[in-house]
Motif scaffolding. Structure first.
Motif, PDB file in Angstrom:
ATOM      1  N   ALA A 125       0.771  -1.201  -0.007  1.00  0.00           N
ATOM      2  CA  ALA A 125      -0.099   0.031   0.025  1.00  0.00           C
ATOM      3  C   ALA A 125       0.994   1.305  -0.067  1.00  0.00           C
ATOM      4  N   GLU A 126       1.987   1.060   0.562  1.00  0.00           N
ATOM      5  CA  GLU A 126       2.895   2.266   0.793  1.00  0.00           C
ATOM      6  C   GLU A 126       3.470   2.503  -0.566  1.00  0.00           C
ATOM      7  N   ILE A 127       4.044   1.502  -1.332  1.00  0.00           N
ATOM      8  CA  ILE A 127       4.676   1.764  -2.463  1.00  0.00           C
ATOM      9  C   ILE A 127       3.685   2.361  -3.446  1.00  0.00           C
ATOM     10  N   SER A 128       2.373   1.875  -3.644  1.00  0.00           N
ATOM     11  CA  SER A 128       1.554   2.461  -4.268  1.00  0.00           C
ATOM     12  C   SER A 128       1.077   3.778  -4.182  1.00  0.00           C
ATOM     13  N   ALA A 129       1.146   4.369  -2.660  1.00  0.00           N
ATOM     14  CA  ALA A 129       1.005   5.628  -2.392  1.00  0.00           C
ATOM     15  C   ALA A 129       2.052   6.467  -3.101  1.00  0.00           C
ATOM     16  N   LEU A 130       3.149   5.773  -2.922  1.00  0.00           N
ATOM     17  CA  LEU A 130       4.464   6.605  -3.700  1.00  0.00           C
ATOM     18  C   LEU A 130       4.345   6.741  -5.013  1.00  0.00           C
ATOM     19  N   ILE A 131       3.649   5.769  -5.731  1.00  0.00           N
ATOM     20  CA  ILE A 131       3.654   5.718  -7.166  1.00  0.00           C
ATOM     21  C   ILE A 131       2.571   6.755  -7.736  1.00  0.00           C
ATOM     22  N   ASP A 132       1.475   6.733  -6.752  1.00  0.00           N
ATOM     23  CA  ASP A 132       0.512   7.881  -7.107  1.00  0.00           C
ATOM     24  C   ASP A 132       0.853   9.254  -7.043  1.00  0.00           C
ATOM     25  N   GLU A 133       2.081   9.409  -6.073  1.00  0.00           N
ATOM     26  CA  GLU A 133       2.594  10.730  -6.086  1.00  0.00           C
ATOM     27  C   GLU A 133       3.519  11.165  -6.849  1.00  0.00           C
ATOM     28  N   MET A 134       4.179   9.934  -7.701  1.00  0.00           N
ATOM     29  CA  MET A 134       5.348  10.047  -8.629  1.00  0.00           C
ATOM     30  C   MET A 134       4.849  10.724 -10.007  1.00  0.00           C
ATOM     31  N   PHE A 135       5.837  11.394 -10.678  1.00  0.00           N
ATOM     32  CA  PHE A 135       5.375  11.677 -12.132  1.00  0.00           C
ATOM     33  C   PHE A 135       5.450  10.299 -12.816  1.00  0.00           C
ATOM     34  N   VAL A 136       4.305  10.502 -13.727  1.00  0.00           N
ATOM     35  CA  VAL A 136       3.971   8.935 -14.434  1.00  0.00           C
ATOM     36  C   VAL A 136       5.599   8.404 -15.159  1.00  0.00           C
ATOM     37  N   ASP A 137       6.195   9.218 -15.736  1.00  0.00           N
ATOM     38  CA  ASP A 137       7.216   8.605 -16.525  1.00  0.00           C
ATOM     39  C   ASP A 137       8.563   8.174 -15.370  1.00  0.00           C
ATOM     40  N   ASP A 138       8.715   8.674 -14.143  1.00  0.00           N
ATOM     41  CA  ASP A 138       9.528   8.294 -13.206  1.00  0.00           C
ATOM     42  C   ASP A 138       8.963   7.003 -12.752  1.00  0.00           C
ATOM     43  N   ALA A 139       7.627   6.898 -12.528  1.00  0.00           N
ATOM     44  CA  ALA A 139       7.017   5.731 -11.968  1.00  0.00           C
ATOM     45  C   ALA A 139       7.071   4.658 -13.035  1.00  0.00           C
ATOM     46  N   VAL A 140       7.056   4.757 -14.094  1.00  0.00           N
ATOM     47  CA  VAL A 140       7.269   3.851 -15.293  1.00  0.00           C
ATOM     48  C   VAL A 140       8.836   3.317 -15.195  1.00  0.00           C
ATOM     49  N   ASP A 141       9.609   4.218 -15.043  1.00  0.00           N
ATOM     50  CA  ASP A 141      10.969   3.947 -15.011  1.00  0.00           C
ATOM     51  C   ASP A 141      11.317   2.899 -13.850  1.00  0.00           C
ATOM     52  N   PHE A 142      10.776   3.151 -12.663  1.00  0.00           N
ATOM     53  CA  PHE A 142      10.759   2.559 -11.655  1.00  0.00           C
ATOM     54  C   PHE A 142      10.209   0.959 -11.835  1.00  0.00           C
ATOM     55  N   LEU A 143       9.059   1.063 -12.290  1.00  0.00           N
ATOM     56  CA  LEU A 143       8.340  -0.263 -12.425  1.00  0.00           C
ATOM     57  C   LEU A 143       9.032  -0.944 -13.616  1.00  0.00           C
ATOM     58  N   GLU A 144       9.655  -0.400 -14.583  1.00  0.00           N
ATOM     59  CA  GLU A 144      10.368  -1.368 -15.494  1.00  0.00           C
ATOM     60  C   GLU A 144      11.580  -2.130 -14.945  1.00  0.00           C
ATOM     61  N   GLU A 145      12.262  -1.650 -13.918  1.00  0.00           N
ATOM     62  CA  GLU A 145      13.283  -2.367 -12.889  1.00  0.00           C
ATOM     63  C   GLU A 145      12.746  -3.515 -12.075  1.00  0.00           C
ATOM     64  N   LEU A 146      11.654  -3.333 -11.647  1.00  0.00           N
ATOM     65  CA  LEU A 146      10.756  -4.477 -10.901  1.00  0.00           C
ATOM     66  C   LEU A 146      10.554  -5.718 -11.541  1.00  0.00           C
ATOM     67  N   PRO A 147      10.807  -6.798 -10.587  1.00  0.00           N
ATOM     68  CA  PRO A 147      10.386  -8.204 -11.539  1.00  0.00           C
ATOM     69  C   PRO A 147       8.730  -8.074 -11.684  1.00  0.00           C
ATOM     70  N   ALA A 148       8.410  -8.874 -12.834  1.00  0.00           N
ATOM     71  CA  ALA A 148       7.019  -8.723 -13.325  1.00  0.00           C
ATOM     72  C   ALA A 148       6.289  -9.010 -12.080  1.00  0.00           C
ATOM     73  N   ASN A 149       6.176  -9.900 -11.299  1.00  0.00           N
ATOM     74  CA  ASN A 149       5.079 -10.290 -10.029  1.00  0.00           C
ATOM     75  C   ASN A 149       5.306  -8.971  -9.275  1.00  0.00           C
ATOM     76  N   ALA A 150       6.315  -8.354  -9.009  1.00  0.00           N
ATOM     77  CA  ALA A 150       6.104  -7.050  -8.252  1.00  0.00           C
ATOM     78  C   ALA A 150       5.551  -6.200  -8.773  1.00  0.00           C
ATOM     79  N   VAL A 151       5.716  -5.853  -9.959  1.00  0.00           N
ATOM     80  CA  VAL A 151       4.872  -4.769 -10.790  1.00  0.00           C
ATOM     81  C   VAL A 151       3.153  -4.961 -10.748  1.00  0.00           C
ATOM     82  N   LYS A 152       3.177  -6.408 -10.920  1.00  0.00           N
ATOM     83  CA  LYS A 152       1.487  -6.668 -10.728  1.00  0.00           C
ATOM     84  C   LYS A 152       0.960  -6.101  -9.362  1.00  0.00           C
ATOM     85  N   ARG A 153       1.776  -6.571  -8.166  1.00  0.00           N
ATOM     86  CA  ARG A 153       1.234  -6.678  -6.956  1.00  0.00           C
ATOM     87  C   ARG A 153       1.487  -5.085  -6.721  1.00  0.00           C
TER      88      ARG A 153
END
Lengths: 452, 452
Positions: free
Chosen positions: B80-108
């Motif tokens: 929930a905390e990560i998700s709140a963080l992502i809501d706060e981030m600029f979309v391009d930064d959030a996407v950059d970050f999610l691209e680094e995460l393993p696929a299952n973590a992205v989903k979660r």
């Protein structure tokens, strides 16, 4: 319409002398593209087209033109006309242009510009080349501590048309010292009565007038800035540098590194604008130095003449040893030069880097020398001793090349030389000498067995 | 306070657990510097410091953190905390970050973000890596044809806080196609009743979602833009890319060129973050290829064994010929790679370039071979014939090296390969083989005179 169609349309209007239409057509284009189109025009047409442009557009186009086309224009038009042009240009572009002109032309041009512009330009011309002072512009918005948002917007409305960037407001105290910045978008979303100082970001990221442009570029890139304030020795705001100019600096600095790493003297001009003799002179010094240093490798070969006479495979291995060593050294040095440029590696990491490269060299050395050993044994049917001598030399060459390659740029940085210089072909020549020496020392030791 | 003082002050506050003061101190720093300070913290302290930060600052800091530190944080905090963080981030930064995460973590993570953000991010994740689509952000200000300046400013006031850049207004038609742009500073200096369309610049400079980031960077640099609109296949505006992100792209592309020119596979990670085996594997392929191609040079040497036996000066000249040829070739190819990258040279200039390099090679060849001739005659007391054979070979080597060096990158560009690849050490190996062949051919011809 693609670019070719646009060009041929302009050509046509030009040929038919339909100046009104031509002017209209040009107004649809970006100043960068107009400057691009001008490249293929002769002096007469260039002058005609330039005079057709509205004054503010022509100043913009002029700042994007090639150096030699600008020179041509300056020779063709009257001093008063040039001065009017300079009054229209952003100060940083005007200074850039004046720096290219011969000193007497600068004087002549400046005599005709208005006294205020002249004073500013004269001051700018004093900053050292490639310093923050020479890059900056004075078109920025300053505000004082007692202003509110409404005041700031009013001040932009009154003076903003001429500002190269109004997107950051710079708050100054009574002594003109910068005390903080306000991003314009913050001011736009609050009521007009809000005091500016409440929106101010006190964490000032700035450069000094004398800082090198490389420092400016690194700072702007690191902090993702749109513009950076330039302060004098007393912390007073004297100008700003915008990010679009920084991109050119980044490419310039990278080109310089590429050139240094290939043993070229940095070129001032684009390739086709450079005189043949200048092209040759830019390349000669390093070639000469490297030619003489490679005589050392030659001397090592002649000293071990007797070894070479024993087995032709030994002579035939020389290019392989030299090339692989050179390539390994260049790989390591390039990684260091980029690491230093991007701030990922520093001098204090020397031993960590050396230890890393030593192990990487070991890994690579094992693979390359095993492959070589097998090739010599099975493809060239070489005796075990000869194959072993060559592959062990290769292993040592790789490890030494990696170590020299990573250490030299770091040392260069330490003694305030450009690391890119140390990553030049000089590394190849040093590695060549080392690898040949090792090779012959090992080979002489086993000379009896090789000859057998 | 310099950076060391700031760091030690933070360390102290941290050690004394004075969270209130620490928070205040951090608020004085730039997010980039906070991320920099975090680098030296262990997991526990990192988490503590991160939680102290106000939410909007933490999202900013997070987007400037190292990949591995982000991973560490993500493992430590709740979804929930990560998700709140992502809501706060600029979309391009959030996407950059999610691209680094393993696929299952992205989903979660995405399961917990709000549906609107999730939909946008999912769409962004579909764009190919290094495309304009993967770089862009959707935080921009759009306006319609019927709005006036007052409407636009009101719309910024209502929605602008979240916009990554509000400094260009994008005017869309009913189909969301981009019809023009309005620089905000133009809107700020006119009365609020002015129709926006009057201020609009209809000359749209844009990129397509699928364009490579290199094209994006070149366009932004060429036209000195602060941001560039990204259009889909139908000309609809889908995002913008800001110039601060472009600077990172420029450095990335330059690093890639440096790496290719040194025979390195492009590295994804900074030097010290890369595993030893990856460092080795990135370097091995080219070393292996080049090692095998340099066997050709070896074969030439062994074929002309009898020539070498005649005079030791001939063997001793091999490194000089090989090194000088390699350096000459590298100089020419580097100039071409930069010329192509900066748009100063194109494929259609092939013959013009070749003719230039041929003459430059001639000039340099004359100087180098004259010096070599004199050295051999007077320092090495070599006979005239031997000296002549070596210096004529050197001359031919220089001219051939310059010609190959300038042609290969242009040809590579033509067949859609990266010119930097053709400027790799491969040139050295080709030039080596050519120069040795010429050398031995000339030498065999005069073998009788040399032996005499």
């Amino acid at each position: 319409m693609n670019w070719e169609q646009i060009e041929s349309r302009l050509d046509q209007l030009m040929a038919e002398n339909r100046h009104g239409l031509l002017r209209g057509a040009l107004m649809m284009l970006n100043p960068v593209d107009i400057a691009g189109y001008m490249k293929k025009l002769n002096r007469e047409k260039l002058l005609m087209l330039f005079r057709i442009l509205p004054k503010d557009v022509s100043a913009d186009v002029f700042s994007y033109m090639d150096t030699d086309q600008r020179q041509e224009l300056v020779e063709s038009i009257a001093d008063a006309e040039i001065s009017a042009l300079i009054d229209e240009m952003f100060v940083d572009d005007a200074v850039d242009f004046l720096e290219e002109l011969p000193a007497n032309a600068v004087k002549r041009v400046l005599q005709n510009t208005d006294p205020k512009t002249r004073a500013i330009i004269n001051q700018f011309l004093k900053y050292p080349e490639n310093s923050a002072g020479s890059l900056m512009t004075i078109e920025y918005c300053e505000v004082s501590q007692d202003m509110n948002v409404g005041d700031a917007l009013k001040s932009i409305k009154e003076t903003g048309v001429d500002k190269e960037t109004v997107y950051t407001l710079y708050m100054l105290d009574a002594q003109r010292r910068l005390i903080g910045t306000i991003p314009l978008h913050k001011a736009l979303v609050v009521p007009e009565e809000t005091a500016l100082i409440k929106l101010m970001d006190p964490g000032i990221i700035s450069v000094n007038t004398l800082d090198d442009q490389e420092i400016v570029a690194d700072t702007v890139r690191k902090y993702h800035l749109l513009s950076i304030p330039v302060l004098d020795g007393e912390g007073r705001l004297v100008g700003i540098i915008t990010s679009d100019d920084i991109m050119d600096v980044i490419e310039e600095e990278n080109t310089e590194d590429f050139e240094k790493m290939s043993g070229l003297a940095p070129a001032e001009q684009p390739y086709f604008k450079t005189k043949l003799t200048t092209l040759a002179i830019n390349r000669l010094p390093w070639l000469m130095i490297l030619m003489f240093t490679s005589i050392i490798s030659g001397a090592i070969i002649s000293r071990f003449e007797s070894v070479l006479a024993v087995n032709i495979l030994l002579s035939a291995s020389i290019p392989m040893l030299m090339d692989t060593g050179g390539n390994c050294g260049q790989q390591a040095s390039t990684l260091m030069v980029r690491g230093l440029a991007l701030g990922e590696v520093q001098f204090k990491d020397l031993f960590r880097v050396l230890w890393t490269e030593f192990r990487v060299g070991g890994l690579i050395g094992i693979v390359l020398s095993s492959v070589t050993f097998l090739r010599l044994m099975f493809l060239n049917s070489a005796p075990v001793v000869t194959s072993a001598v060559i592959s062990v030399s290769l292993f040592a060459t790789v490890v030494i090349a990696k170590s020299i390659g990573c250490v030299l740029p770091l040392l260069a940085q330490r003694v305030k030389l450009d690391p890119a210089l140390a990553a030049s072909p000089l590394i190849t020549t040093i590695v060549d000498a080392c690898s040949l020496f090792i090779f012959f020392t090992i080979a002489s030791h086993y000379i009896a067995q090789i000859a057998a």
